[in-house]
Design a protein around this motif. Structure first.
Motif, PDB file in Angstrom:
ATOM      1  N   VAL A  58       0.819  -1.170   0.124  1.00 20.71           N
ATOM      2  CA  VAL A  58      -0.026   0.106  -0.157  1.00 20.71           C
ATOM      3  C   VAL A  58       0.884   1.092   0.046  1.00 20.71           C
ATOM      4  O   VAL A  58       0.708   2.274  -0.727  1.00 20.71           O
ATOM      5  CB  VAL A  58      -1.019  -0.116   1.167  1.00 20.71           C
ATOM      6  CG1 VAL A  58      -1.597   1.402   1.155  1.00 20.71           C
ATOM      7  CG2 VAL A  58      -2.061  -1.192   0.960  1.00 20.71           C
ATOM      8  N   SER A  59       1.794   1.216   0.682  1.00 15.57           N
ATOM      9  CA  SER A  59       2.780   2.328   0.838  1.00 15.57           C
ATOM     10  C   SER A  59       3.364   2.644  -0.542  1.00 15.57           C
ATOM     11  O   SER A  59       3.732   4.071  -0.921  1.00 15.57           O
ATOM     12  CB  SER A  59       3.824   2.302   1.937  1.00 15.57           C
ATOM     13  OG  SER A  59       4.992   3.173   1.894  1.00 15.57           O
ATOM     14  N   VAL A  60       3.936   1.732  -1.098  1.00 14.99           N
ATOM     15  CA  VAL A  60       4.593   1.787  -2.439  1.00 14.99           C
ATOM     16  C   VAL A  60       3.557   2.356  -3.505  1.00 14.99           C
ATOM     17  O   VAL A  60       3.848   3.160  -4.386  1.00 14.99           O
ATOM     18  CB  VAL A  60       5.383   0.559  -3.022  1.00 14.99           C
ATOM     19  CG1 VAL A  60       5.869   0.595  -4.385  1.00 14.99           C
ATOM     20  CG2 VAL A  60       6.364   0.145  -2.064  1.00 14.99           C
ATOM     21  N   LEU A  61       2.251   1.636  -3.315  1.00 12.37           N
ATOM     22  CA  LEU A  61       1.324   2.161  -4.451  1.00 12.37           C
ATOM     23  C   LEU A  61       0.978   3.598  -4.345  1.00 12.37           C
ATOM     24  O   LEU A  61       0.669   4.300  -5.310  1.00 12.37           O
ATOM     25  CB  LEU A  61       0.278   1.139  -4.259  1.00 12.37           C
ATOM     26  CG  LEU A  61       0.219  -0.093  -4.885  1.00 12.37           C
ATOM     27  CD1 LEU A  61      -0.842  -1.089  -4.421  1.00 12.37           C
ATOM     28  CD2 LEU A  61       0.471  -0.104  -6.419  1.00 12.37           C
ATOM     29  N   LEU A  62       0.964   4.030  -3.032  1.00 12.34           N
ATOM     30  CA  LEU A  62       0.436   5.564  -2.817  1.00 12.34           C
ATOM     31  C   LEU A  62       1.562   6.470  -3.437  1.00 12.34           C
ATOM     32  O   LEU A  62       1.537   7.441  -3.799  1.00 12.34           O
ATOM     33  CB  LEU A  62       0.450   5.647  -1.420  1.00 12.34           C
ATOM     34  CG  LEU A  62      -0.964   5.437  -0.518  1.00 12.34           C
ATOM     35  CD1 LEU A  62      -0.772   5.115   0.785  1.00 12.34           C
ATOM     36  CD2 LEU A  62      -2.032   5.867  -1.338  1.00 12.34           C
ATOM     37  N   LYS A  63       2.949   6.050  -3.109  1.00 10.72           N
ATOM     38  CA  LYS A  63       3.981   6.837  -3.483  1.00 10.72           C
ATOM     39  C   LYS A  63       4.016   6.829  -5.139  1.00 10.72           C
ATOM     40  O   LYS A  63       4.267   7.767  -5.853  1.00 10.72           O
ATOM     41  CB  LYS A  63       5.248   6.200  -3.180  1.00 10.72           C
ATOM     42  CG  LYS A  63       5.523   6.327  -1.661  1.00 10.72           C
ATOM     43  CD  LYS A  63       6.772   5.570  -1.314  1.00 10.72           C
ATOM     44  CE  LYS A  63       7.072   5.902   0.318  1.00 10.72           C
ATOM     45  NZ  LYS A  63       8.217   4.900   0.785  1.00 10.72           N
ATOM     46  N   ILE A  64       3.759   5.622  -5.791  1.00  9.82           N
ATOM     47  CA  ILE A  64       3.638   5.430  -7.331  1.00  9.82           C
ATOM     48  C   ILE A  64       2.414   6.599  -7.607  1.00  9.82           C
ATOM     49  O   ILE A  64       2.679   7.160  -8.763  1.00  9.82           O
ATOM     50  CB  ILE A  64       3.552   4.269  -7.696  1.00  9.82           C
ATOM     51  CG1 ILE A  64       4.788   3.181  -7.637  1.00  9.82           C
ATOM     52  CG2 ILE A  64       2.964   4.257  -9.359  1.00  9.82           C
ATOM     53  CD1 ILE A  64       4.731   1.856  -7.961  1.00  9.82           C
TER      54      ILE A  64
END
Length: 334
Positions: free
Chosen positions: A168-174
């Motif tokens: 979820v953290s990586v997807l938010l950054k992307i």
């Protein structure tokens, strides 16, 4: 569009025809020939004006109809004119507007398709760990489960939650990068310190696997956004350690030139399958040598960050057989 409906045309006729008739009437008392000449000349000028104005109106009407069709979805109309004059300039500007609208329409269509695909991929990526979490919770609630089995399931549950949180953290950054809402704050940073800091989250997994990290970087300054570079380098190093066997080595070297700063990260793992190399940085792509825990988004995030800061990244197999990532941050816009 009719000339008679235009109040300006009616005013023009009033201020030209009436004075011309009065002038002809007055002149007729002195010379009929002169009065006729004035009448003929006035009529010629008025008719010429109306003819040219009619043509102008026809062009305006054609342009208006074309714009109306464009507004109703017909963007295949060509209104380009090779003439000169005010209307030609207007037609040229409208043509430019049409080209831009077409580009924006195509871009919006691409963004909509990309968003739909991304949402589908994200849903798929989240569904797997969430399904496993629900299954584990149902097993834990069972009254017949042993205490040892319960502790094992709790550890597995904790691991799944951690992985889901990371996803979820990586997807938010992307998503932030895709939306263009990230403002990079570039400043000079020590490259060796930056890489060491990037490697901190993987030091424990590397220690468990008895892996070595060798950083052969001189005193080089890199103009970049420190926090986002930590994310990019950290994802690359994480990928390398996941594909490096027990006792393997990760090596980071760097070179500073007047044009760019180059960072090379290599490992002693199995390297890439040749069919996977063109797709390494694609979102949600998993290569043939990927681990089961891989989500296929870490390298995509790293590339997005690096390219957003005027950099490039490529992946290939090193001469020793492991994976090799070559990163370049250019000092001028390329």
């Amino acid at each position: 569009m009719k000339l008679s409906n235009n109040p300006e045309i009616r005013k023009f006729l009033a201020v030209t025809v009436i004075p011309s008739l009065l002038l002809c009437f007055i002149t007729a008392f002195y010379s009929m020939f002169t009065a006729v000449c004035i009448l003929i000349l006035s009529s010629f000028l008025i008719i010429s004006f109306l003819v040219f104005t009619k043509k102008r109106y026809n062009r305006i009407n054609t342009l208006d109809e074309s714009i109306d069709k464009i507004l109703h979805g017909n963007d295949t109309i060509n209104i380009k004119s090779f003439g000169e004059g005010e209307l030609s300039i207007l037609e040229s500007d409208v043509q430019k507007m049409l080209v831009r609208l077409r580009d924006q329409k195509d871009k919006l269509e691409e963004d909509r398709t990309f968003l739909a695909d991304s949402i589908a991929d994200i849903s798929h990526q989240l569904r797997t760990p969430l399904t496993s979490i629900n299954l584990i919770l149902s097993l834990i609630e069972s009254p017949d489960i042993s205490e040892d089995r319960r502790e094992e399931l709790l550890r597995e549950l904790s691991s799944l939650i951690t992985k889901t949180e990371y996803l979820v953290s990586v997807l938010l950054k992307i998503s932030k990068l895709d939306a263009g809402t990230v403002e990079f704050e570039k400043k000079s940073s020590n490259l060796k310190t930056l890489i060491q800091k990037s490697a901190e989250p993987i030091l424990i997994p590397m220690d468990i696997k008895n892996q070595n990290l060798v950083i052969n970087v001189d005193d080089i300054s890199l103009n970049c956004d420190y926090a986002w570079c930590l994310e990019a380098f950290g994802n690359i190093l994480k990928n390398c350690t996941e594909h490096t066997p027990v006792g393997g080595t990760l090596t980071v070297t760097a070179e500073d030139t007047p044009i760019f700063t180059e960072i090379v990260i290599t490992d002693t793992g199995s390297g890439f399958d040749e069919d996977d190399i063109p797709h390494i940085f694609e979102r949600f792509y998993k290569g043939k040598n990927s681990s089961k825990e891989s989500f296929g988004i870490g390298l995509n995030l790293a590339k997005t960050i690096i390219t957003s800061m005027n950099g490039t990244i490529t992946a290939e197999n090193s001469q020793s057989g492991g994976a090799e990532f070559i990163i370049r941050f250019y000092k001028q816009v390329v």
